[in-house]
Design an enzyme around this catalytic site. Structure first.
Site, PDB file in Angstrom:
ATOM      1  CE  LYS A  75      -4.031   1.809   2.713  1.00 29.98           C
ATOM      2  NZ  LYS A  75      -4.834   1.655   3.958  1.00 29.98           N
ATOM      3  CB  SER A 197      -7.936   3.009   3.278  1.00 26.35           C
ATOM      4  OG  SER A 197      -6.881   2.693   4.098  1.00 26.35           O
ATOM      5  CB  SER A 221      -7.989   0.070   6.254  1.00 24.01           C
ATOM      6  OG  SER A 221      -8.829   1.145   6.625  1.00 24.01           O
TER       7      SER A 221
END
Length: 537
Positions: A75, A197, A221
């Protein structure tokens, strides 16, 4: 190849039946074919190929590391030395860290091949991966790739190319709501969100671009997109994995999360990452004993709790049925299933938002336009430079949380909001402790309310509203610091994945993962068959 797990792929490379370079080339090809899903912010095919060739040389020289040559992704809020790290924000445009996050360093030092940095919500504030500066991430399940849409009458005029999607993604951050993707006029808005996310990391795994990816988990997330994309999402116990180099959102809740296609793969990555880090004072000092799962896992004898408060408003009938079905399966497999109560669950989402906003306000204060990051041209005064830089570079979601956090932390509000929220957090944590002390080993709950919402529907409400809806089942684990894992267990009536969540006792990952593997084997969920999609192999 794309259906194999890490252990199987590693065995093929060790036996000389597959080279790391060939595997890397397959992943690069897949990355190109999923371009319009907007998964990666930064792709590094040349660096990846060089790393794969180096892995092949090490394997030839006798390296038997299971992660040697395995393609991975991170990420874009994990620091990577010499590679831009943006947190999907204009604020960090052009920022290149001089060091690797500890978890990044551990995987790369074991021979893993970094394929790219994945898309996300800006500074990890969101639950859909639609609020970043590079545009929304698209769920591969039931997605109609451009090659498919081109066959429909009139599709050539309405279907955006990958380049157009990427261009709109760059515009998305600074545009007003009326200038953003027109979901009413564009038929490509029929796609489903990836969750967030860590949506880019989840899609990279689900689509076969990598074998494993790291996300971050502050309120769900990692588990949220895992549920929507039909993959495994593990949030370890707080303090088991180092946060050094993970750009912070909420220091007291942030945990590096692991996304894989199977529980066995999650164990491989966890074993590589867990342990004390002198660069992170929140990691535990006790030596980590690597998890080892049997080939056939058993859940017999375990006591599984079903929290009655998780029968929340908005829970879909598909999710209720899957929850009940899996509870019946584990009971038939020899586990004891018992209804339990976590009485302060209803307060957790409000408590979470107060504490999250307070820590966001503190963490975002470092982005002032002076030392690094975006700097506005208004230099009439220091205050004007601060204000202009932050207004230009942060989106409305980030600015809103900063504003709320500073309000909660005002002298006249501190006790009323922040201190009270900390008291409630202790009660939420105590609920879990009381349940585990009563003899319950693991809790079984939904991960989210249902299957992945369409972007058309999801975009009709603001970030705060959607986060309150989507994080209701996931954020209590972060408040309490306990481990949790999301598993795909079924398909909804819409043909989309449904994920259930297992919540375990702190630092008992071995027990949690064994139960997760047992359920995985019992439900036998069929992962996304990407080869059946026209745009792929």
């Amino acid at each position: 190849m794309f259906a194999a797990n890490i252990k199987q792929v590693a065995a093929l490379m060790q036996n000389g039946q597959l080279s790391a370079k060939d595997l890397c080339e397959l992943c690069i090809k897949r990355m190109k074919r999923i371009k319009e899903l907007n998964v990666f912010i930064t792709e590094m095919p040349d660096l990846a190929l060089n790393s794969a060739c180096a892995a092949d040389r090490r394997i030839k020289n006798g390296s038997g590391d299971i992660l040697e040559g395995i393609p991975i992704a991170f990420k874009d809020n994990f620091s990577t030395a010499g590679i831009r790290t943006s947190c999907a924000s204009r604020m960090l445009k052009g920022y290149v860290p001089p060091y690797n996050a500890t978890v990044v360093e551990k995987l790369i030092s074991r021979g893993s091949v970094l394929m790219g940095k994945t898309n996300m919500d800006e500074f990890a504030m969101g639950c859909g991966s639609v609020d970043g500066a590079f545009g929304p991430v698209r769920n591969p399940w039931k997605y109609r790739f451009e090659a498919t849409r081109r066959d429909r009458p009139g599709a050539a005029q309405s279907s955006p190319s990958a380049a157009r999607i990427a261009d709109r993604g760059r515009q998305f951050h600074s545009a007003s709501p009326s200038q953003c993707l027109d979901v009413e006029a564009d038929d490509s808005a029929e796609w489903f969100i990836a969750g967030g996310s860590s949506g880019g990391s989840a899609v990279s795994v689900a689509s076969g671009a990598v074998l494993a990816a790291l996300g971050s988990d502050t309120g769900g997330s990692t588990r949220n997109p895992a549920s929507y994309c039909g993959v495994v999402g593990l949030k370890p116990t707080y303090g088991l994995l180092s946060r050094h180099g993970l750009i912070p959102l909420v220091n007291s809740m942030d945990v590096p999360g692991i996304l894989t296609r199977s529980v066995d793969d999650a164990v491989v990555i966890l074993n590589a990452l867990a342990g004390h880090d002198p660069k992170d004072s929140t990691t535990v000092f006790e030596p980590f004993k690597p998890c080892a799962l049997p080939d056939v896992a058993s859940i017999k004898g375990l006591k599984i709790g079903i929290p009655q408060e998780y029968h929340a408003p908005g829970l879909s009938s598909d999710m209720k049925d899957s929850w009940q079905h899996v509870a019946d399966i584990v009971e038939n497999a020899g586990a004891t299933v018992k209804r339990v109560s976590l009485p302060h669950t209803a307060l957790s989402i409000v408590c979470y938002h107060v504490l999250c906003a307070c820590e966001v306000a503190s963490n975002m204060a470092r982005y002032d336009g002076l030392e690094y990051g975006h700097r506005a041209k208004d230099e009439s005064s220091t205050e004007s430079l601060y204000a202009a830089s932050r207004h230009e570079a942060f989106n409305n979601v980030v600015r809103g949380r900063i504003l709320a956090g500073n309000y909660f932390l005002l002298k006249q509000n501190y006790d009323r909001y922040y201190v009270q929220a900390q008291r409630v957090r202790r009660l939420i944590s105590q609920d879990f402790w009381n349940t585990f002390r009563s003899g319950i080993d693991i809790l079984l709950t939904p991960t989210v309310l249902g299957d992945a919402p369409s972007y058309r529907w999801f975009s009709k409400a603001d970030n705060r509203t959607r986060t309150q809806e989507q994080d209701v089942f996931t954020q209590p684990a972060n408040m309490a610091g306990i481990p949790a894992i999301s598993l795909p267990v079924a398909l909804s009536s819409n043909g989309l994945p449904l994920g259930l969540q297992l919540l375990g006792q702190p630092f008992k990952e071995q027990q949690l993962l064994t139960a997760a593997k047992a359920i995985e084997q019992l439900v036998n969920f069929r992962a996304l068959d990407f080869d059946k999609l026209l745009y792929c192999d």
